[in-house]
Design an enzyme around this catalytic site. Structure first.
Site, PDB file in Angstrom:
ATOM      1  N   ASN A  94      19.686  50.831  26.507  1.00  0.00           N
ATOM      2  CA  ASN A  94      18.384  51.415  26.199  1.00  0.00           C
ATOM      3  C   ASN A  94      17.493  51.347  27.625  1.00  0.00           C
ATOM      4  OD1 ASN A  94      16.360  52.062  24.713  1.00  0.00           O
ATOM      5  ND2 ASN A  94      17.198  51.333  22.753  1.00  0.00           N
ATOM      6  N   ARG A  95      16.195  51.185  27.391  1.00  0.00           N
ATOM      7  CA  ARG A  95      15.521  51.360  28.641  1.00  0.00           C
ATOM      8  C   ARG A  95      14.646  50.151  29.267  1.00  0.00           C
ATOM      9  NH1 ARG A  95      15.039  55.707  24.957  1.00  0.00           N
ATOM     10  NH2 ARG A  95      15.621  57.468  25.937  1.00  0.00           N
ATOM     11  N   HIS A 201      27.290  53.467  21.300  1.00  0.00           N
ATOM     12  CA  HIS A 201      26.760  54.709  21.227  1.00  0.00           C
ATOM     13  C   HIS A 201      27.226  55.899  20.675  1.00  0.00           C
ATOM     14  CE1 HIS A 201      23.683  57.410  22.678  1.00  0.00           C
ATOM     15  NE2 HIS A 201      23.059  56.570  22.831  1.00  0.00           N
ATOM     16  N   ASP A 278      13.695  58.255  17.658  1.00  0.00           N
ATOM     17  CA  ASP A 278      14.476  57.604  18.727  1.00  0.00           C
ATOM     18  C   ASP A 278      13.664  56.229  19.010  1.00  0.00           C
ATOM     19  OD1 ASP A 278      15.814  56.708  20.976  1.00  0.00           O
ATOM     20  OD2 ASP A 278      15.396  58.732  22.023  1.00  0.00           O
ATOM     21  N   GLU A 350      22.608  52.470  16.923  1.00  0.00           N
ATOM     22  CA  GLU A 350      23.152  51.463  18.021  1.00  0.00           C
ATOM     23  C   GLU A 350      22.699  50.003  17.600  1.00  0.00           C
ATOM     24  OE1 GLU A 350      21.809  52.541  22.110  1.00  0.00           O
ATOM     25  OE2 GLU A 350      20.921  54.420  21.051  1.00  0.00           O
TER      26      GLU A 350
END
Ligand SMILES: *[C@@H]1O[C@H](CO)[C@@H](O)[C@H](O)[C@H]1NC(C)=O
Ligand SMILES: *[C@@H]1O[C@H](CO)[C@@H](O)[C@H](O)[C@H]1NC(C)=O
Ligand SMILES: *[C@@H]1O[C@H](CO)[C@@H](O)[C@H](O)[C@H]1NC(C)=O
Ligand SMILES: *[C@@H]1O[C@H](CO)[C@@H](O)[C@H](O)[C@H]1NC(C)=O
Ligand SMILES: *[C@@H]1O[C@H](CO)[C@@H](O)[C@H](O)[C@H]1NC(C)=O
Length: 388
Positions: A94-95, A201, A278, A350
């Site tokens: 992820n981010r 994923h 998302d 996820e």
């Protein structure tokens, strides 16, 4: 105990020596089936990816319910973009805001700890997604164990690569058990303090695209989650949460995914100008025995129940998968290659930790691992059939 690169190298050699057999070609297909034949899957060492997964529908026919490429070179050469089609993502899934963090973690990396700046590969190089330009999805894993129903892949991720501190030795083991059960275990050790967050994923379409609409309206989702992580227009956490109560995000009572997608339009939960989901859903229970997320198709009847030790669930509804100038052909067993993977036709679930916890210590979730703390991840996916 302090691990060193030499210790990792030794571990890897030992692991390789016991491997039966070894796989040299990262795109070689590894075929597994459960002892009772109820579930079958194909894997490749590249990204430790699952390329196909078959379970039986309500008519007793096997369907391949994961998206992927029939042309396996596309997993490697990115001819169709970097789609993260069912690999392991890491070192940090992820981010990460501004590709920056401190150890120990501090809000927006403003604290006194040692500061790290890693490769930024998203939003014009302003944040990091799934471990940087060359994440775990883009590396050749080593096959360290293989039986008729299980495979283990191992990756040595060296100190400094993509900017992360410390060597990490990561292992994922996939096991297909009877009664259509997929068990996935991940384990990682590090020789320095470093953020680690792994996930699988997987892109699901429980109809294997054998549905006239392919818009997820037939897909019913139930997730034990009262809140999501609040994010900005680039899907970067802003430090707080959004309660799902009274919003299209509320999947505590089962409802259609596709029928909920248009209702998200005014909220732009998946980023500026985006319709769909998302989002990082926080589970309200982690008893590790009962399913925390379930999804089924009223078309195929295929149902998925997930039991996990993870605290959060990222849900992505394929909001931007279709590119008219470079569409991704579906696999032949999903109606391809002359039909494509359309927006909102698939869903990624996820199991993971809190997104960007490394910049949000106020949440009380510690994403830092190292010599005194190994990383573990375990989830069980059980498939069954619902008949309407
Ligand atoms: C697979 O894709 C590669 C790269 O795009 C291409 O060179 C090759 O011809 C393709 N193979 C098949 C069988 O289509
Ligand atoms: C982004 O990270 C760089 C490098 O650590 C730092 O110099 C810069 O101040 C950060 N920007 C913001 C907006 O935090
Ligand atoms: C990236 O840069 C382009 C060109 O400057 C701009 O149009 C676009 O909005 C930027 N995207 C983001 C996410 O900042
Ligand atoms: C969502 O909106 C689009 C655009 O208006 C429409 O084509 C589509 O049928 C809608 N989907 C559902 C499930 O209602
Ligand atoms: C769509 O594909 C084209 C051709 O490969 C590429 O140039 C473009 O950047 C892609 N668009 C997006 C939004 O990814």
């Amino acid at each position: 105990m302090v691990f060193t690169s030499a210790v990792f190298a030794a571990l890897l050699v030992v692991a390789q020596a016991t491997s039966v057999p070894r796989t040299a070609d990262p795109l070689e297909t590894i075929e597994l089936a459960a002892p009772d034949g109820s579930i079958k899957a194909h894997y490749i060492p590249w990204g430790a990816s699952t390329t196909n997964l078959w379970v039986k529908d309500k008519n007793n026919n096997f369907r391949d319910i994961l998206l992927g490429f029939d042309n396996k070179t596309w997993y490697q050469d990115l001819a169709k973009g970097r789609d993260f089609f069912s690999p392991v993502v890491g070192r940090y899934a992820n981010r990460i805001k501004n590709g920056t963090f401190t150890i120990p973690p501090s809000f927006d990396a403003t604290g006194p700890g040692k500061k790290y700046h890693i490769v930024e590969n998203e939003n014009n190089g302003t944040d990091t997604l799934h471990g940087g330009t060359i994440g775990y999805d883009q590396r050749p894993w080593t096959v360290t164990k293989q039986t008729s129903n299980s495979v283990a892949f191992t990756l040595l991720d060296p100190n400094g690569f993509q900017g992360f501190p410390g060597d990490v030795l990561a292992t994922v083991e996939y096991t297909l058990n009877s009664k259509a059960t997929l068990d996935i275990s991940m384990f990682a050790v590090a020789d320095q303090l470093t953020p680690i967050m792994l996930s699988t994923h997987n892109y699901w379409n429980l109809d294997a695209y054998n549905d006239p609409t392919n818009n997820l309206v037939s897909h019913v989702l139930q997730a034990q989650s009262p809140k999501i992580v609040a994010t900005n227009g680039n899907l970067i956490p802003t430090g707080g949460f959004v309660e799902v109560e009274g919003t299209p995000l509320d999947f505590r009572t089962a409802k259609s995914v596709g029928a909920s997608i248009n209702a998200t339009a005014p909220h732009q939960y998946c980023g500026t100008g985006c319709t769909g989901f998302d989002n990082c859903f926080i589970y309200d229970q982690t008893n590790k025995k009962e399913p925390v997320v379930s999804m089924w198709s009223t078309t195929s009847g295929i149902k998925l129940d997930v039991v996990t030790d993870q605290v959060a669930l990222q849900v992505y509804t394929c909001n931007g998968i279709f590119n008219a100038s470079n569409p991704i052909p579906r696999k032949a067993d999903q109606g391809g290659p002359n039909a494509y993977y359309e927006d909102h036709s698939c869903i990624v679930l996820e199991q993971q930790g809190y997104i960007d916890a490394v910049n949000n210590p106020q949440w009380g979730y510690n994403p830092i691992y190292g010599p005194l703390r190994d990383y573990e991840w375990h989830s069980t996916y059980t498939f069954s059939v619902v008949k309407d």
